[in-house]
Design a protein around this motif. Structure first.
Motif, PDB file in Angstrom:
ATOM      1  N   PRO A  25      24.756  -5.687  -2.240  1.00 56.69           N
ATOM      2  CA  PRO A  25      24.904  -5.340  -3.655  1.00 56.69           C
ATOM      3  C   PRO A  25      23.554  -5.358  -4.400  1.00 56.69           C
ATOM      4  O   PRO A  25      23.411  -4.731  -5.418  1.00 56.69           O
ATOM      5  N   ALA A  26      22.603  -6.102  -3.883  1.00 63.64           N
ATOM      6  CA  ALA A  26      21.313  -6.206  -4.576  1.00 63.64           C
ATOM      7  C   ALA A  26      20.366  -5.058  -4.219  1.00 63.64           C
ATOM      8  O   ALA A  26      19.307  -4.931  -4.821  1.00 63.64           O
ATOM      9  N   GLU A  27      20.759  -4.214  -3.252  1.00 57.86           N
ATOM     10  CA  GLU A  27      19.853  -3.166  -2.765  1.00 57.86           C
ATOM     11  C   GLU A  27      19.317  -2.247  -3.875  1.00 57.86           C
ATOM     12  O   GLU A  27      18.118  -1.995  -3.931  1.00 57.86           O
ATOM     13  N   PRO A  28      20.145  -1.745  -4.788  1.00 49.75           N
ATOM     14  CA  PRO A  28      19.595  -0.873  -5.844  1.00 49.75           C
ATOM     15  C   PRO A  28      18.547  -1.592  -6.701  1.00 49.75           C
ATOM     16  O   PRO A  28      17.547  -1.012  -7.084  1.00 49.75           O
ATOM     17  N   PHE A  29      18.785  -2.875  -6.965  1.00 52.55           N
ATOM     18  CA  PHE A  29      17.840  -3.635  -7.774  1.00 52.55           C
ATOM     19  C   PHE A  29      16.542  -3.888  -7.013  1.00 52.55           C
ATOM     20  O   PHE A  29      15.453  -3.828  -7.586  1.00 52.55           O
ATOM     21  N   LEU A  30      16.660  -4.149  -5.725  1.00 50.85           N
ATOM     22  CA  LEU A  30      15.457  -4.359  -4.916  1.00 50.85           C
ATOM     23  C   LEU A  30      14.612  -3.092  -4.865  1.00 50.85           C
ATOM     24  O   LEU A  30      13.381  -3.149  -4.925  1.00 50.85           O
ATOM     25  N   LYS A  31      15.274  -1.953  -4.769  1.00 51.81           N
ATOM     26  CA  LYS A  31      14.554  -0.681  -4.745  1.00 51.81           C
ATOM     27  C   LYS A  31      13.782  -0.480  -6.050  1.00 51.81           C
ATOM     28  O   LYS A  31      12.625  -0.072  -6.044  1.00 51.81           O
ATOM     29  N   ILE A  32      14.415  -0.789  -7.175  1.00 52.98           N
ATOM     30  CA  ILE A  32      13.747  -0.677  -8.483  1.00 52.98           C
ATOM     31  C   ILE A  32      12.572  -1.634  -8.557  1.00 52.98           C
ATOM     32  O   ILE A  32      11.485  -1.265  -9.029  1.00 52.98           O
ATOM     33  N   ILE A  33      12.741  -2.839  -8.064  1.00 57.35           N
ATOM     34  CA  ILE A  33      11.654  -3.827  -8.086  1.00 57.35           C
ATOM     35  C   ILE A  33      10.481  -3.340  -7.261  1.00 57.35           C
ATOM     36  O   ILE A  33       9.325  -3.404  -7.702  1.00 57.35           O
ATOM     37  N   VAL A  34      10.745  -2.818  -6.076  1.00 58.13           N
ATOM     38  CA  VAL A  34       9.665  -2.321  -5.216  1.00 58.13           C
ATOM     39  C   VAL A  34       8.932  -1.161  -5.892  1.00 58.13           C
ATOM     40  O   VAL A  34       7.705  -1.094  -5.902  1.00 58.13           O
ATOM     41  N   GLU A  35       9.692  -0.233  -6.495  1.00 56.27           N
ATOM     42  CA  GLU A  35       9.072   0.903  -7.187  1.00 56.27           C
ATOM     43  C   GLU A  35       8.192   0.429  -8.337  1.00 56.27           C
ATOM     44  O   GLU A  35       7.084   0.930  -8.536  1.00 56.27           O
ATOM     45  N   GLU A  36       8.668  -0.541  -9.101  1.00 59.93           N
ATOM     46  CA  GLU A  36       7.898  -1.048 -10.237  1.00 59.93           C
ATOM     47  C   GLU A  36       6.662  -1.823  -9.781  1.00 59.93           C
ATOM     48  O   GLU A  36       5.597  -1.721 -10.395  1.00 59.93           O
ATOM     49  N   VAL A  37       6.793  -2.583  -8.713  1.00 64.49           N
ATOM     50  CA  VAL A  37       5.630  -3.296  -8.171  1.00 64.49           C
ATOM     51  C   VAL A  37       4.586  -2.292  -7.701  1.00 64.49           C
ATOM     52  O   VAL A  37       3.385  -2.457  -7.971  1.00 64.49           O
ATOM     53  N   ASN A  38       5.004  -1.229  -7.037  1.00 65.95           N
ATOM     54  CA  ASN A  38       4.066  -0.188  -6.599  1.00 65.95           C
ATOM     55  C   ASN A  38       3.393   0.478  -7.789  1.00 65.95           C
ATOM     56  O   ASN A  38       2.197   0.752  -7.773  1.00 65.95           O
ATOM     57  N   ARG A  39       4.153   0.747  -8.838  1.00 67.96           N
ATOM     58  CA  ARG A  39       3.594   1.366 -10.040  1.00 67.96           C
ATOM     59  C   ARG A  39       2.584   0.431 -10.710  1.00 67.96           C
ATOM     60  O   ARG A  39       1.485   0.846 -11.082  1.00 67.96           O
ATOM     61  N   LEU A  40       2.930  -0.843 -10.816  1.00 72.03           N
ATOM     62  CA  LEU A  40       2.001  -1.813 -11.400  1.00 72.03           C
ATOM     63  C   LEU A  40       0.750  -1.969 -10.549  1.00 72.03           C
ATOM     64  O   LEU A  40      -0.362  -2.109 -11.071  1.00 72.03           O
ATOM     65  N   ASN A  41       0.916  -1.932  -9.237  1.00 69.19           N
ATOM     66  CA  ASN A  41      -0.228  -2.011  -8.336  1.00 69.19           C
ATOM     67  C   ASN A  41      -1.172  -0.827  -8.583  1.00 69.19           C
ATOM     68  O   ASN A  41      -2.390  -0.992  -8.606  1.00 69.19           O
ATOM     69  N   GLU A  42      -0.602   0.343  -8.793  1.00 72.37           N
ATOM     70  CA  GLU A  42      -1.416   1.526  -9.066  1.00 72.37           C
ATOM     71  C   GLU A  42      -2.178   1.367 -10.387  1.00 72.37           C
ATOM     72  O   GLU A  42      -3.350   1.703 -10.490  1.00 72.37           O
ATOM     73  N   VAL A  43      -1.514   0.841 -11.407  1.00 66.13           N
ATOM     74  CA  VAL A  43      -2.158   0.633 -12.703  1.00 66.13           C
ATOM     75  C   VAL A  43      -3.313  -0.351 -12.569  1.00 66.13           C
ATOM     76  O   VAL A  43      -4.419  -0.101 -13.060  1.00 66.13           O
ATOM     77  N   VAL A  44      -3.079  -1.465 -11.900  1.00 67.96           N
ATOM     78  CA  VAL A  44      -4.138  -2.469 -11.725  1.00 67.96           C
ATOM     79  C   VAL A  44      -5.290  -1.891 -10.913  1.00 67.96           C
ATOM     80  O   VAL A  44      -6.463  -2.089 -11.249  1.00 67.96           O
ATOM     81  N   THR A  45      -4.975  -1.145  -9.861  1.00 69.83           N
ATOM     82  CA  THR A  45      -6.025  -0.531  -9.046  1.00 69.83           C
ATOM     83  C   THR A  45      -6.857   0.432  -9.878  1.00 69.83           C
ATOM     84  O   THR A  45      -8.087   0.435  -9.807  1.00 69.83           O
ATOM     85  N   GLN A  46      -6.207   1.264 -10.694  1.00 63.90           N
ATOM     86  CA  GLN A  46      -6.947   2.190 -11.555  1.00 63.90           C
ATOM     87  C   GLN A  46      -7.823   1.430 -12.542  1.00 63.90           C
ATOM     88  O   GLN A  46      -8.966   1.807 -12.779  1.00 63.90           O
ATOM     89  N   PHE A  47      -7.289   0.382 -13.123  1.00 66.28           N
ATOM     90  CA  PHE A  47      -8.072  -0.401 -14.070  1.00 66.28           C
ATOM     91  C   PHE A  47      -9.295  -1.006 -13.392  1.00 66.28           C
ATOM     92  O   PHE A  47     -10.406  -0.941 -13.918  1.00 66.28           O
ATOM     93  N   LEU A  48      -9.115  -1.559 -12.217  1.00 70.10           N
ATOM     94  CA  LEU A  48     -10.241  -2.144 -11.485  1.00 70.10           C
ATOM     95  C   LEU A  48     -11.257  -1.080 -11.088  1.00 70.10           C
ATOM     96  O   LEU A  48     -12.466  -1.308 -11.159  1.00 70.10           O
ATOM     97  N   ASN A  49     -10.780   0.090 -10.676  1.00 64.33           N
ATOM     98  CA  ASN A  49     -11.691   1.175 -10.337  1.00 64.33           C
ATOM     99  C   ASN A  49     -12.509   1.607 -11.544  1.00 64.33           C
ATOM    100  O   ASN A  49     -13.670   1.973 -11.418  1.00 64.33           O
ATOM    101  N   TYR A  50     -11.893   1.573 -12.715  1.00 61.37           N
ATOM    102  CA  TYR A  50     -12.630   1.957 -13.915  1.00 61.37           C
ATOM    103  C   TYR A  50     -13.661   0.894 -14.289  1.00 61.37           C
ATOM    104  O   TYR A  50     -14.763   1.207 -14.713  1.00 61.37           O
ATOM    105  N   ALA A  51     -13.289  -0.368 -14.106  1.00 63.16           N
ATOM    106  CA  ALA A  51     -14.131  -1.464 -14.572  1.00 63.16           C
ATOM    107  C   ALA A  51     -15.317  -1.779 -13.657  1.00 63.16           C
ATOM    108  O   ALA A  51     -16.344  -2.246 -14.128  1.00 63.16           O
ATOM    109  N   LYS A  52     -15.209  -1.506 -12.376  1.00 66.56           N
ATOM    110  CA  LYS A  52     -16.290  -1.899 -11.466  1.00 66.56           C
ATOM    111  C   LYS A  52     -17.152  -0.696 -11.078  1.00 66.56           C
ATOM    112  O   LYS A  52     -16.676   0.439 -11.069  1.00 66.56           O
TER     113      LYS A  52
END
Length: 183
Positions: free
Chosen positions: A1-28
């Motif tokens: 039953p938790a599978e749809p929520f886990l999928k959303i969590i993984v997608e959001e973690v990947n999206r946040l990872n991309e944002v942080v990576t872009q920010f770090l790429n801009y800053a360094k």
């Protein structure tokens, strides 16, 4: 039953990872060793990675890359991965523009993106230009004035760092980045 929520969590973690990576790429500062690379291959490789997404989106991708083996002046000392990131970002922006365009959805025109590479000799210097052009909805002059400002975005999925990072990469390679548009 938790599978749809886990999928959303993984997608959001990947999206946040991309944002942080872009920010770090801009800053360094960019690190890495430049190497000789053929810009045709850099552009072709990115285009191949995008080909399926373009097909699924109904957007035509035109590659205009000189294929003459005699043209060796498209070999540059660079960081190919960074230049590939620039091409990736520009193609991604074009796809997003079509996704948000009423004209593309209504089929008023064939959505097309051109990826072009050219070289010219001016005053004894070789100048290489890489351009991405689309026939999407365009941007207003007010938006054009802000596109290279960090964190400016009109996309709900965007961070506003893509074009700023691309401009930094171009400048780090001794180049420049320019944009033009009409609504």
């Amino acid at each position: 039953p938790a599978e749809p929520f886990l999928k959303i969590i993984v997608e959001e973690v990947n999206r946040l990872n991309e944002v942080v990576t872009q920010f770090l790429n801009y800053a360094k500062p960019f690190q890495g060793k430049p190497e000789w690379a053929d810009l045709r291959e850099v552009a072709r490789s990115v285009a191949e990675r995008f080909s399926e997404r373009f097909k699924q989106s109904g957007v035509r991708l035109l590659l205009q890359l000189p294929d003459s083996p005699g043209i060796s002046r498209l070999q540059v000392k660079c960081q190919p991965a960074l230049l590939g990131l620039v091409v990736t970002n520009l193609l991604e922006n074009s796809l997003r523009a079509f996704a948000n365009s009423d004209a593309a959805r209504k089929g008023q025109k064939i959505p097309t993106v051109s990826l072009r590479l050219a070289n010219t000799i001016q005053e004894g210097n070789v100048e290489i230009s890489l351009s991405v052009e689309d026939n999407g909805p365009g941007m207003t002059p007010e938006v054009m004035d802000k596109i290279f400002i960090p964190f400016f975005t009109q996309s709900p999925q965007g961070t506003g760092l893509g074009l700023s990072i691309c401009q930094k990469i171009a400048e780090a390679h001794g180049g420049r980045m320019e944009a033009s548009s009409v609504p």
